[in-house]
Design a protein around this motif. Structure first.
Motif, PDB file in Angstrom:
ATOM      1  N   CYS B 178      -2.170   6.466   3.598  1.00  0.00           N
ATOM      2  CA  CYS B 178      -2.310   5.299   2.729  1.00  0.00           C
ATOM      3  C   CYS B 178      -3.490   5.476   1.776  1.00  0.00           C
ATOM      4  O   CYS B 178      -4.568   5.911   2.177  1.00  0.00           O
ATOM      5  N   ILE B 179      -3.260   5.174   0.489  1.00  0.00           N
ATOM      6  CA  ILE B 179      -4.356   5.271  -0.468  1.00  0.00           C
ATOM      7  C   ILE B 179      -4.892   3.883  -0.827  1.00  0.00           C
ATOM      8  O   ILE B 179      -5.592   3.714  -1.817  1.00  0.00           O
ATOM      9  N   CYS B 181      -3.669   1.146  -2.086  1.00  0.00           N
ATOM     10  CA  CYS B 181      -3.380   0.605  -3.402  1.00  0.00           C
ATOM     11  C   CYS B 181      -3.023  -0.875  -3.329  1.00  0.00           C
ATOM     12  O   CYS B 181      -3.069  -1.566  -4.321  1.00  0.00           O
ATOM     13  N   SER B 182      -2.636  -1.357  -2.154  1.00  0.00           N
ATOM     14  CA  SER B 182      -2.295  -2.752  -1.889  1.00  0.00           C
ATOM     15  C   SER B 182      -1.009  -3.230  -2.552  1.00  0.00           C
ATOM     16  O   SER B 182      -0.757  -4.420  -2.627  1.00  0.00           O
ATOM     17  N   CYS B 184       1.927  -2.900  -1.318  1.00  0.00           N
ATOM     18  CA  CYS B 184       2.749  -3.471  -0.263  1.00  0.00           C
ATOM     19  C   CYS B 184       2.249  -4.864   0.104  1.00  0.00           C
ATOM     20  O   CYS B 184       3.029  -5.780   0.366  1.00  0.00           O
ATOM     21  N   LEU B 208      -4.623  -0.185   6.621  1.00  0.00           N
ATOM     22  CA  LEU B 208      -3.583  -1.178   6.403  1.00  0.00           C
ATOM     23  C   LEU B 208      -2.981  -1.564   7.746  1.00  0.00           C
ATOM     24  O   LEU B 208      -2.732  -0.701   8.589  1.00  0.00           O
ATOM     25  N   CYS B 228       5.544   1.993  -2.131  1.00  0.00           N
ATOM     26  CA  CYS B 228       4.404   2.775  -1.687  1.00  0.00           C
ATOM     27  C   CYS B 228       4.363   4.087  -2.471  1.00  0.00           C
ATOM     28  O   CYS B 228       5.306   4.865  -2.424  1.00  0.00           O
ATOM     29  N   VAL B 230       2.738   6.682  -1.966  1.00  0.00           N
ATOM     30  CA  VAL B 230       2.598   7.850  -1.099  1.00  0.00           C
ATOM     31  C   VAL B 230       3.534   7.686   0.089  1.00  0.00           C
ATOM     32  O   VAL B 230       4.382   6.803   0.102  1.00  0.00           O
ATOM     33  N   ALA B 232       2.933   6.651   3.081  1.00  0.00           N
ATOM     34  CA  ALA B 232       2.377   5.847   4.169  1.00  0.00           C
ATOM     35  C   ALA B 232       3.450   4.969   4.786  1.00  0.00           C
ATOM     36  O   ALA B 232       3.581   4.895   6.005  1.00  0.00           O
ATOM     37  N   LEU B 233       4.201   4.285   3.931  1.00  0.00           N
ATOM     38  CA  LEU B 233       5.278   3.452   4.449  1.00  0.00           C
ATOM     39  C   LEU B 233       6.586   4.226   4.295  1.00  0.00           C
ATOM     40  O   LEU B 233       6.942   4.649   3.203  1.00  0.00           O
TER      41      LEU B 233
HETATM   42  S1  SF4 Z   1       0.793   1.608   2.465  1.00  0.00           S
HETATM   43 FE1  SF4 Z   1       1.359   2.478   0.512  1.00  0.00          FE
HETATM   44  S2  SF4 Z   1       1.716   0.670  -0.755  1.00  0.00           S
HETATM   45 FE2  SF4 Z   1       0.573  -0.044   1.005  1.00  0.00          FE
HETATM   46  S3  SF4 Z   1      -1.562   0.068   0.383  1.00  0.00           S
HETATM   47 FE3  SF4 Z   1      -1.109   2.000   1.387  1.00  0.00          FE
HETATM   48  S4  SF4 Z   1      -0.518   3.381  -0.254  1.00  0.00           S
HETATM   49 FE4  SF4 Z   1      -0.417   1.314  -1.049  1.00  0.00          FE
END
Ligand code: SF4
Ligand code: SF4
Ligand code: SF4
Ligand code: FES
Lengths: 388, 576, 179
Positions: B178-179, B181-182, B184, B208, B228, B230, B232-233
């Protein structure tokens, strides 16, 4: 021994001829096969390979040293190949002209087997002390007959090319005929000096090959003891080159040209029919070599200035015609085999010419050279005659 | 000639190139209009701006004015107005274009910013692309090839965070990737209206997670996977199934309700692996419901019909078709009832416009009564509407039906009881589920044209298998009366003919005018006969659909309530 | 810039062509007696140089664990599309590898398609696929020529490297963060 010889002489002439003819055929066919094996072996060795060395019947494999040796020489591949050739499926493509398609390989064999009859392959000394040639038909027009018949060989190629009814064989056939015409001229012109010499004024005119050998059987230091290759090297060269072209051997195998024509005239052939073409090609090679040896290499004379009769006399064999005959055949055949080897040697050395180069060489180089050669020798012979 | 600008357009300058953009456009979109890409992670056109990834840093300048007089300051060297470049870079996502704004995206300073942001993002990244499902469509991967340094200067130990967390029934989270980015988080709050995601801890330990006791379980959870940037999800269903670069994308339509969300079907060698939303700002923006993403499983479902049957026995397609024609034309009626008197067509709101058109032709030819099966659920006010038939309006447009279908097939049931109807042609509809009783169905000779087995196919006299929406092409009319097309994603089941082929065969055999069995042949006929479709053809239909003139049906009591981009016209019978 | 290369005019000897032929004949004659260079194949076997590109195989690490994580990069890069992978999760019976998450369920290389280019080995991020020294393979059916996962591991054996990237990850995860 002598009884056997007497019995032979007493046989009807026709029967003698038939037996001699069968013997020759019985020799030619295996020889064609053997040549193909020798060619495979020689090409392999020249290329650093082993060549065929696998086939062996199991009962021979048990023989200690001989067995493996024969195997390594690939001798049994000859039989295996022959057997394969006979039993292989023999497809005839749907689009061919069947009659001529089948006829072509047979036609190819006819000149190959016929020409043998006018080629003397040895000589013996009869009771009267005369040198008698070993020949099936000692005709006076010997060479002319030979040329006439052997040039029929090209009809087989044309026929094969045309009957196959597809483009590569057709092109092969066309090339074969053009090439034959081009080189036959120089070939005939190149041997004329030989016959000018042999038929010098005063002698009885002949085209017999036996007479040509006789003309090279002079004693020590006599001009007539020298073989013609030494007196007429240019003629010999032209004849040799034309011979390569006539027999369709590399570098002149335009009719086959597997690189550009897939296989030329025999593209559509398989199994025994294809094999016949190759037996014919090797027979041509053999006869061509024989004629070269007779014309320029003193035939069965062991060395220049050493005629067969003298040689036999030294060995004390003069009264034994059978042994002398055998000796002469051995001498003759070893010279011929050297030439067969030469044919193969050249094939695996020189790359194929381009078609236009073949034509250019034939018409623009060899033909003028042959004509010039003829004129020069005619003048020289005339001068020699006048001086005598 | 310089066109005077419409009043809501302003001119900005991107990398030295002047371009007119609508007022209120942010700098990323302005640059996009100038065909300049500004890399970004947290910005999403359909979400609020948060400006936390800093990838979109650009240099910005404004025309200089005299502070006292407000008169433009001219640059004597160029004769143009001077530009005051800001000393520090600005984030392009959170800055709206103003008249005369200058943007520079190609300077060394901007490049430097991007390189540094990328290096920071990669410091704690696990770099496990080989096992990451996002590989191939990962923004971090893409931008790292452009702005990454290829090796790491980070010698300390990387952070470790929870991996393989199940955020909900359909979503798996890998926190190390997860980077922050918020996107999600914002999606859940703003679009799905289900505020379950948030960050805990600070700095590089930020993680997250779901709020305690909550789950990311709403019907829109998989949109966070699409969002997302990346890996992460990730989607639990699609997890480790196939690399995205092997998948072929086919534009399609979500058939679960009359919203008609635009979708992308991802398949490889005839196998569908996933469905994702396709952007259509007039219908579904960039979203779709989770429930629509599993519909592809029907293609290889165990109860799929794969061969024609006649009275329960396997027969060839040709035999079955012949039997159907015999039944419909009254030649092969049930022995005891003699010649067949009545034929009814139970058509479907799941058929395409073209199929409905051919069905109408068949019904006209046979003088058959036409019923349509209604499916009403509860709308979620986002992208699933109350009407679960994707194409009721198609049936209206093609004239297959004139009024909205009744909730149960009561009229048909009554006609059967009265003995007026003995043969029913069902377009994939389960008659029992649609309101007939077993006894009523037993009196019928049913011809069933459908994809899957059900209570009706089990007793039907003739069953002819058809193709699912993923195996054929066609058009649907959604709740907005928007004609939308979908393409064939995978080849049909072996031995099953296209629905259009089957229907036009039936039409021909029943003595109707031969119509084409392909979209190309059929559309000119449809356009000529149906007034509101007069200018449509399949090939020229825009990918965002074509809004039809719905005036003729304005008074009908459609059941849909409000959804994203759709407000029902208040009609007499609106219930929700 | 175009160069015009002047051809040397041929000498008389060259134009005669005969000296060249004789030189050629000399060379072939020399080879006629030179030792043969061909190997007698089934009895004699060539020495395989290192870096040889034989049959592609899958290797295990020195602990006997699967290295491939089914990233499918080799499948993607393979020019003749010889590789076919069904990705999947690490089976639950390998607890020390569960953190790797991904492993191939099925892995097939169609040796009738493979052109021995080595790109799969080049691209593999896990150093799991190697073209080794196996060069002779044959079969009676097409199916026999498709190497499945079991066969690929049987051919591949163990790669004696000491990298253990995933073990390090696991240790880091167990160690936890430093704060
Ligand atoms: S899970 Fe993905 S979309 Fe959610 S904050 Fe992390 S990088 Fe962003
Ligand atoms: S060696 Fe080349 S052709 Fe063979 S499997 Fe690997 S990538 Fe494919
Ligand atoms: S062998 Fe290597 S490249 Fe191929 S799937 Fe496995 S890890 Fe990826
Ligand atoms: S996109 Fe602007 S800060 Fe993330």
């Amino acid at each position: 021994m002598t009884a056997l010889y007497q019995y032979w002489l007493n046989l009807p002439l026709v029967l003698q001829m038939v037996i001699k003819g069968l013997a020759v055929i019985g020799f030619m066919f295996p020889f064609g096969g053997a040549c193909s094996l020798i060619e495979r072996k020689i090409s392999a060795w020249m290329q650093g390979r082993h060549g065929p060395n696998r086939a062996i019947p199991f009962w021979i494999a048990w023989v200690p040293i001989i067995g493996p040796l024969l195997q390594r020489l690939g001798v049994f591949h000859l039989m295996a190949d022959g057997g394969k050739m006979f039993f292989k499926e023999d497809p005839i493509p749907g689009h061919v002209n069947k009659f001529y398609f089948v006829l072509a390989p047979i036609v190819a064999m006819i000149p190959a087997l016929t020409t043998v009859s006018v080629v003397p392959f040895g000589a013996y000394i009869d009771a009267a002390g005369q040198l008698v040639p070993l020949i099936l038909a000692d005709v006076d027009v010997g060479l002319l007959a030979l040329f006439a018949v052997s040039s029929l060989g090209v009809y087989a190629l044309i026929l094969a090319g045309w009957a196959s009814n597809s483009k590569y064989p057709f092109l092969g056939g066309v090339r074969a005929s053009a090439q034959l015409i081009s080189y036959e001229l120089s070939m005939s012109l190149s041997i004329l000096p030989v016959f000018l010499w042999v038929n010098a004024p005063g002698g009885s005119g002949t085209l017999s090959l036996f007479a040509v050998v006789q003309a090279q059987s002079g004693p020590w230091h006599a001009w007539s003891g020298l073989w013609f290759i030494f007196t007429m090297p240019v003629a010999a060269l032209i004849f040799l080159v034309s011979l390569f072209a006539e027999t369709n051997r590399l570098p002149f195998d335009m009719a086959e040209g597997e690189a550009d024509l897939v296989g030329g005239f025999h593209t559509e052939y398989g199994s025994l029919k294809w094999g016949l073409f190759f037996v014919a090609e090797y027979s041509h090679m053999l006869i061509g070599s024989g004629v070269f040896v007779l014309l320029f290499l003193g035939g069965w004379n062991p060395l220049p200035w050493l005629p067969l009769a003298t040689f036999a006399g030294w060995l004390g064999l003069a009264g034994n015609p059978l042994v002398v005959g055998a000796l002469s055949i051995v001498i003759f055949l070893s010279k011929v085999l050297f030439f067969v080897f030469l044919f193969m040697w050249v094939r695996w050395t020189v790359p194929r010419f381009r078609y236009d180069q073949v034509m250019k060489l034939g018409w623009q180089k060899l033909l003028p050279l042959a004509i010039g050669n003829l004129i020069v020798y005619a003048l020289v012979i005339a001068w020699v005659q006048v001086k005598n | 000639m310089i066109q005077p600008l419409p009043s809501d357009l302003i001119t900005v300058n991107v990398d030295g190139q002047d371009i007119a953009v609508p007022k209120g456009t942010n700098m990323i979109e302005a640059a996009r209009l100038a065909r300049v890409e500004v890399p970004h992670y947290c910005y999403h056109p359909k979400l609020t701006i948060s400006g936390n990834c800093r990838m979109c840093l650009v240099e910005m300048g404004l025309p200089a004015v005299d502070p006292a007089t407000k008169a433009p300051l001219m640059d004597p060297a160029t004769g143009k107005q001077k530009i005051n470049w800001m000393p520090r870079p600005t984030i392009a996502c959170a800055t709206n274009a103003s008249p005369g704004l200058h943007i520079r995206t190609n300077t060394a300073a901007v490049q430097d910013c991007r390189n540094s942001v990328t290096e920071f993002l990669l410091i704690n990244h696990p770099l496990d692309c080989p096992i990451c499902d996002q590989a191939g469509e990962c923004k971090l991967q893409e931008h790292s090839t452009a702005y990454g340094r290829g090796y790491s200067r980070f010698v300390e130990q990387k952070n470790v965070k929870p991996k393989r967390t199940q955020l909900g029934p359909r979503v798996t989270l890998d926190d190390e990737r997860c980077i922050l980015c918020s996107r999600c988080v914002r999606f859940s709050k703003e679009i799905a209206q289900d505020d379950v995601l948030g960050f805990i801890d600070r700095g590089s330990y930020s993680t997250l997670t779901c709020y305690p006791g909550k789950q990311l379980a709403n019907n829109y959870s998989l949109n966070t996977v699409d969002l997302c940037p990346v890996g992460a999800l990730t989607s639990t269903d699609f997890r480790f199934k196939m690399r995205v670069w092997f998948l072929k994308q086919t534009p399609s339509i979500d058939c679960e309700s009359s919203v008609g969300a635009n979708t992308e079907v991802w398949s490889r060698e005839g196998v569908i692996y996933r469905i994702t939303p396709r952007q259509n700002d007039a219908v579904n923006d960039t979203w779709m419901a989770d429930s629509g993403r599993v519909l592809f499983k029907e293609v290889s479902a165990a109860d799929r019909l794969s061969g024609a049957t006649l009275n329960g026995a396997q027969v060839t397609q040709g035999k079955a078709l012949q039997a159907a024609v015999d039944l419909l034309s009254g030649r092969g009626g049930r022995a005891e009832s003699g010649a067949v008197k009545g034929v009814a067509v139970v058509s479907s709101g799941r058929s395409t416009v073209e199929e409905q058109f051919l069905t109408r032709k068949i019904a006209d030819k046979l003088n058959a009564t036409v019923a349509l099966v209604s499916r009403v659920g509860v709308g979620d006010k986002i992208l699933v509407s109350a009407d679960r038939n994707p194409n009721i309006r198609g049936a209206l447009v093609t004239g297959l039906i004139r009024a909205l279908p009744e909730q149960k097939l009561t009229a048909l049931g009554a006609a059967i009881d009265a003995g007026q109807i003995q043969v029913v042609l069902s377009m994939g509809e389960d008659l029992i589920a649609a309101g007939l009783t077993e006894a009523q169905q037993a009196k019928l000779a049913v011809i069933y044209l459908g994809t899957h087995q059900n209570a009706t196919s089990a007793v039907a006299s003739v069953v002819i298998p058809t193709l699912t929406v993923f195996e054929k092409a066609g058009t649907l009319v959604n709740q907005q009366f928007r004609l939308q097309k979908f393409a064939r994603a995978v080849p049909g089941l072996a031995g099953v003919s296209d629905d259009l082929v089957t229907l036009s065969y039936l039409l021909n055999a029943l003595g109707g005018t031969p119509l084409g069995a392909t979209l190309g042949a059929l559309w000119p006929v449809i356009a000529a006969e149906v007034k509101v479709l007069a200018h449509a053809t399949y090939d020229t239909l825009p990918s965002t659909g074509l809004l039809l003139d719905s005036a003729s049906w304005a008074g009908l009591p459609f059941v849909e309530g409000e959804t994203l981009h759709f407000k029902p016209v208040a009609g007499p019978g609106v219930t929700s | 810039m175009a160069y015009v290369v002047e051809r040397k005019p041929l000498t008389l000897a060259e134009r005669l062509y005969l000296p060249q032929i004789f030189a050629g004949l000399r060379i072939t004659l020399k080879h006629l007696f030179a030792p043969n260079v061909t190997l007698q194949y089934p009895e004699e076997r060539p020495v395989i140089p290192s870096g040889y590109r034989g049959v592609p195989t899958l290797v295990r690490d020195p602990q006997g664990r699967e290295k491939c994580v089914s990233c499918q990069l080799c499948e993607f890069v393979c020019p003749p599309k010889a590789i076919r992978i069904t990705p999947g999760s690490v089976p639950a019976d390998q607890p020390d590898r569960l953190h790797i998450e991904k492993a191939p369920q099925a892995f097939e290389i169609d040796m009738l398609r493979c052109i021995y280019c080595g790109l799969c080995q080049e691209v593999c991020p896990e150093e799991a696929i190697f073209l080794q020294n196996q060069y002779s393979l044959s079969g009676y059916t097409r199916a026999e020529m498709v190497n499945d996962k079991a066969r690929l591991y049987e051919l591949g054996g163990t790669l004696p490297d000491q990298h253990y990237k995933w073990d390090k990850k696991k240790a880091a995860a167990e160690h936890g963060n430093t704060h």
